[in-house]
Design an enzyme around this catalytic site. Structure first.
Site, PDB file in Angstrom:
ATOM      1  N   SER A 114       0.834  -1.207   0.000  1.00 37.58           N
ATOM      2  CA  SER A 114       0.000   0.000   0.000  1.00 37.58           C
ATOM      3  C   SER A 114       0.867   1.255   0.000  1.00 37.58           C
ATOM      4  O   SER A 114       1.719   1.426   0.889  1.00 37.58           O
ATOM      5  CB  SER A 114      -0.914   0.017   1.225  1.00 37.58           C
ATOM      6  OG  SER A 114      -1.536   1.278   1.360  1.00 37.58           O
ATOM      7  N   TYR A 139      -4.560  -2.323   8.667  1.00 38.43           N
ATOM      8  CA  TYR A 139      -4.307  -2.634   7.259  1.00 38.43           C
ATOM      9  C   TYR A 139      -2.887  -2.235   6.871  1.00 38.43           C
ATOM     10  O   TYR A 139      -2.143  -3.020   6.280  1.00 38.43           O
ATOM     11  CB  TYR A 139      -5.328  -1.891   6.412  1.00 38.43           C
ATOM     12  CG  TYR A 139      -5.200  -2.083   4.920  1.00 38.43           C
ATOM     13  CD1 TYR A 139      -5.761  -3.188   4.296  1.00 38.43           C
ATOM     14  CD2 TYR A 139      -4.540  -1.145   4.130  1.00 38.43           C
ATOM     15  CE1 TYR A 139      -5.666  -3.360   2.922  1.00 38.43           C
ATOM     16  CE2 TYR A 139      -4.440  -1.302   2.758  1.00 38.43           C
ATOM     17  CZ  TYR A 139      -4.995  -2.413   2.161  1.00 38.43           C
ATOM     18  OH  TYR A 139      -4.890  -2.570   0.804  1.00 38.43           O
ATOM     19  N   ASN A 168      -3.820   4.777  -4.670  1.00 42.48           N
ATOM     20  CA  ASN A 168      -5.247   4.451  -4.794  1.00 42.48           C
ATOM     21  C   ASN A 168      -5.596   4.126  -6.245  1.00 42.48           C
ATOM     22  O   ASN A 168      -5.836   5.024  -7.058  1.00 42.48           O
ATOM     23  CB  ASN A 168      -6.090   5.628  -4.296  1.00 42.48           C
ATOM     24  CG  ASN A 168      -5.852   5.915  -2.827  1.00 42.48           C
ATOM     25  OD1 ASN A 168      -4.779   6.350  -2.440  1.00 42.48           O
ATOM     26  ND2 ASN A 168      -6.844   5.653  -2.000  1.00 42.48           N
ATOM     27  N   ARG A 206      -5.292  12.472  -1.988  1.00 41.38           N
ATOM     28  CA  ARG A 206      -4.867  11.129  -2.358  1.00 41.38           C
ATOM     29  C   ARG A 206      -4.227  11.142  -3.748  1.00 41.38           C
ATOM     30  O   ARG A 206      -4.435  12.050  -4.546  1.00 41.38           O
ATOM     31  CB  ARG A 206      -6.063  10.155  -2.366  1.00 41.38           C
ATOM     32  CG  ARG A 206      -6.619   9.851  -0.997  1.00 41.38           C
ATOM     33  CD  ARG A 206      -5.660   9.025  -0.161  1.00 41.38           C
ATOM     34  NE  ARG A 206      -6.231   8.683   1.135  1.00 41.38           N
ATOM     35  CZ  ARG A 206      -6.110   9.413   2.229  1.00 41.38           C
ATOM     36  NH1 ARG A 206      -5.442  10.569   2.174  1.00 41.38           N
ATOM     37  NH2 ARG A 206      -6.624   9.032   3.385  1.00 41.38           N
ATOM     38  N   ARG A 264     -12.862   9.802   9.394  1.00 35.20           N
ATOM     39  CA  ARG A 264     -12.544   8.515  10.015  1.00 35.20           C
ATOM     40  C   ARG A 264     -11.104   8.535  10.536  1.00 35.20           C
ATOM     41  O   ARG A 264     -10.205   9.076   9.896  1.00 35.20           O
ATOM     42  CB  ARG A 264     -12.738   7.386   8.992  1.00 35.20           C
ATOM     43  CG  ARG A 264     -14.154   7.311   8.457  1.00 35.20           C
ATOM     44  CD  ARG A 264     -14.323   6.285   7.365  1.00 35.20           C
ATOM     45  NE  ARG A 264     -13.518   6.588   6.179  1.00 35.20           N
ATOM     46  CZ  ARG A 264     -13.631   5.937   5.021  1.00 35.20           C
ATOM     47  NH1 ARG A 264     -14.518   4.959   4.892  1.00 35.20           N
ATOM     48  NH2 ARG A 264     -12.861   6.271   4.001  1.00 35.20           N
TER      49      ARG A 264
END
Length: 311
Positions: A114, A139, A168, A206, A264
């Protein structure tokens, strides 16, 4: 020799297998659980990586020279909700695979890590491979643990591997129901006239990369057997969530309905990758910018509207 794609029916796996088939090389893949099948252009072996025996892994590696490990059973939300399951299903499965790979020194392993979660909160932008790794989600922690196991097996057993820190990814074929893929999910909702949910104030930054660009990086990493990584794979451009809405308004000639929700905890505020190393060591650069990608997605989802209306 044959390529083995772990996670051949996932978003990245499907796109990668399609390109490998187009290039004409022998191929086999795995999906989660079940039994083997030879339906389609290459054999599919349905296995549970965390429970599969060493003998099965060794059989999967017969005549294989490159393994693309793309399978991951969790996303940030589910990994945070159940870290133990995330560790057991994903990291344990990778280590079991590496135990079989170390008996075959000619095998190259390309791991899809990631490009956002392993770094955690950005100390500077764009983020290069030397940036500290401080994951704030289970994660990211498990992806980083997998990278570290790959490094251990390389140092201890000379397993040939590389970790690609992918940003992403988005594009056609993405399962937006899983909760990943803001660009794809936003576009799909906007085309269908449904509201788009944004967590936070929309300033979250992102790096969005088109799926076929990721595929070309994966294949380049499989061929560049002296590259050990980690290597960032992204667009190299940062885009906010609200900028996606702006692009959709441009393409659809109307502003989508947006619902704002509380931010979040596992979402880092900003992630934009420095991709110069990928250009230097893999000879790779992305070909599709965000505007072109959204334009393609809008056309794709609009073409499906008559089919949905007929159902």
């Amino acid at each position: 020799m044959t390529a083995l794609v772990i996670g051949a029916r996932g978003f990245l796996g499907t796109a990668l297998c399609r390109e490998l088939v187009r290039q004409g090389g022998p191929l086999k893949g795995t999906v989660f659980r079940g039994h083997s099948t030879t339906d389609g252009p290459f054999p599919i072996h349905r296995v549970d990586l965390a429970k599969t025996s060493h003998k099965v892994f060794c059989r999967l590696l017969e005549d294989v020279d490159t393994v693309y490990h793309l399978a991951w059973s969790s996303i940030p939300q589910t990994a945070t909700a159940d870290p133990l399951s995330d560790l057991r299903n994903n990291v344990v499965g990778l280590v079991k695979l590496l135990e079989a790979v170390r008996q075959r020194p000619s095998v190259r392993v390309v791991f899809a890590s990631s490009g956002g979660a392993v770094y955690g909160p950005a100390r500077y932008l764009p983020i290069d491979e030397g940036h500290p790794t401080s994951p704030v989600s289970a994660y990211g922690a498990s992806k980083l643990a997998a990278e570290n196991y790959l490094a251990f097996y390389a140092a201890q057993y000379e397993v040939n591997s590389v970790s690609l820190r992918i940003s992403n990814a988005y594009g056609t074929g993405q399962n937006i129901a899983k909760g990943l893929g803001a660009v794809t999910a936003f576009t799909h909702a906007a085309v269908e006239g449904r509201p788009i949910t944004i967590y936070g104030d929309g300033s979250t930054l992102r790096d969005y990369v088109w799926v076929d660009d990721v595929v070309s990086a994966l294949i380049a990493a499989g061929k560049s057997r002296d590259v050990i990584g980690p290597v960032n794979v992204g667009s190299g451009v940062g885009s906010t969530l609200l900028s996606i809405i702006d692009e959709l308004e441009h393409h659809l000639r109307g502003r989508p309905n947006v619902i704002m929700r509380e931010a979040r905890r596992f979402d880092v505020p900003a992630s934009q990758l420095d991709i110069r190393l990928a250009a230097n060591v893999l000879g790779w650069k992305p070909a599709v910018d965000l505007r072109s990608g959204i334009d393609f997605l809008c056309s794709h989802f609009q073409s499906l509207l008559p089919l949905r209306a007929a159902q």
